[in-house]
Design an enzyme around this catalytic site. Structure first.
Site, short mmCIF file in Angstrom:
data_model
loop_
_atom_site.label_atom_id
_atom_site.label_comp_id
_atom_site.label_asym_id
_atom_site.label_seq_id
_atom_site.Cartn_x
_atom_site.Cartn_y
_atom_site.Cartn_z
N GLU A 100 44.03 50.39 18.58
CA GLU A 100 43.98 50.51 20.04
C GLU A 100 44.10 51.97 20.49
O GLU A 100 43.45 52.37 21.47
CB GLU A 100 45.09 49.66 20.66
CG GLU A 100 44.81 48.16 20.67
CD GLU A 100 44.99 47.51 19.30
OE1 GLU A 100 44.57 46.36 19.14
OE2 GLU A 100 45.55 48.18 18.38
N HIS A 167 51.56 37.03 21.88
CA HIS A 167 50.25 36.79 22.50
C HIS A 167 50.40 36.21 23.90
O HIS A 167 49.46 35.63 24.43
CB HIS A 167 49.42 35.82 21.64
CG HIS A 167 49.05 36.34 20.29
ND1 HIS A 167 49.93 36.39 19.25
CD2 HIS A 167 47.88 36.87 19.83
CE1 HIS A 167 49.34 36.89 18.17
NE2 HIS A 167 48.09 37.20 18.51
#
Length: 361
Positions: A100, A167
């Protein structure tokens, strides 16, 4: 070197000018809200609205590049960009490594070269791997040296799907504290499309939060054509004079559903839509109108955005209040996997009791 150093030391310190410092957070941009390009409308799910916005932005801005893990041929984990490669090619729809920080760094590089970038975090939780790039590079670059940062980071967020602690997080408050960013968080298909289109027009760094639970559970009739929604402008979803509910994202739906349990109570439900900058004027208006305020968000309670808004109301509109400002958020724990525990973690079940408490004060 010594001569040049001597010249540098001759420079005087700049005189502080507060408004100039504040203005330098963002690249100059005046939004012109775009009305729908055509009158044609059709039923769209939340996820379809996001797809529409990306597709139409790719057509409008030939220098826009989409980047993320598995977003090309596979279409992304949620299939939002399925079919984009066939239309726009692999130069503009790019799979990236599982890094990322690198993806976000490249997005800044593209902006420096005069291009636009959309970065998809596969899940908002994974943004931790690129946290430094966002808060120290994307957010501060215009303030530091006048370089616009034309980047939108899409953040699939939120719980309700029993996906557990890595998540399911709501992490918008991590960035709410960072000057130089803009944050939007839509609750419905119309705003999902219009806010994303607006964010992609603006040459400033955005975090665009999209609740995963809303992807395929919410739908509406919205314009097919290109349009934008005003950044920084809240929306009054329902009107009443008994109390004010200030919320955003999935919280808007919780508020509407919970108020059905109070048929004799009429509430203002204010959907913030934009979290940074948030709409102080709209908040002030609803506080003046009802005098009773409850702030609802899915994020954990401590350090959540609700605390800042509650403090602002207390500082600026205390005399208008008939009761303390109440905050309702998730438990200050990690998010459990088990659906029963996740349900207890989320604030929805506690929200009704807090409304009763507010009305009884």
């Amino acid at each position: 070197m010594e001569e040049e150093l001597e010249e540098a030391f001759k420079e005087t310190y700049p005189e502080p000018e507060t408004q100039s410092e504040l203005d330098d957070r963002y690249a100059p941009f005046t939004q012109v809200v775009g009305e729908p390009a055509t009158e044609k409308k059709s039923e769209k799910r939340f996820i379809d609205a996001i797809r529409d916005a990306l597709w139409q932005s790719m057509e409008k801005f030939p220098d826009l590049v989409l980047m993320g893990q598995d977003i090309a041929a596979y279409g992304g984990v949620f299939k939002i960009t399925e079919g984009f490669v066939e239309k726009f090619g692999t130069d503009r729809v790019r799979n990236t490594p599982l890094c990322e920080a690198a993806i976000l760094g490249v997005s800044l590089g593209l902006s420096i070269k005069g291009m636009k970038a959309m970065v998809e975090m596969q899940f908002a939780d994974f943004v931790t791997e690129g946290f430094n790039q966002i808060v120290n590079n994307l957010a501060k670059t215009h303030w530091r040296w006048g370089q616009s940062v034309d980047v939108v980071v899409r953040m699939p967020t939120g719980a309700g799907t029993a996906a557990g602690p890595f998540h399911s997080q709501s992490n918008e408050a991590w960035f709410f504290h960072t000057p130089g960013l803009k944050i939007v968080y839509p609750s419905n298909p119309y705003d999902a499309k219009g806010l994303l289109l607006a964010a992609l027009e603006d040459p400033n760094p955005y975090l665009y939060f999209e609740h995963k639970f809303l992807y395929r559970s919410v739908k509406d009739i919205i314009p097919d054509g290109y349009y934008t929604v005003e950044i920084g402008k809240a929306k009054l979803v329902s009107e009443g004079s008994d109390l004010s509910i200030i919320t955003y994202g999935l919280g808007v739906h919780w508020a509407i559903e919970t108020m059905h349990l109070f048929p004799d109570v009429h509430a203002d439900i204010l959907d913030l839509r934009t979290l940074l900058p948030w709409d102080e004027e709209a908040v002030a208006e609803t506080v003046k109108k009802t005098g009773r305020v409850i702030i609802l968000h899915e994020d954990t309670l401590t350090g959540g955005i609700g605390g800042e808004i509650a403090a602002w109301i207390g500082e600026h509109h205390f005399a208008r209040l008939d009761a303390p400002v109440i905050r309702v958020g998730s438990l200050d724990t990690a998010i459990p996997f088990a659906p029963t525990l996740e349900k207890n973690f989320l604030p929805r079940e506690r929200f009704k009791a807090k409304i009763e408490e507010l009305l009884a004060f």
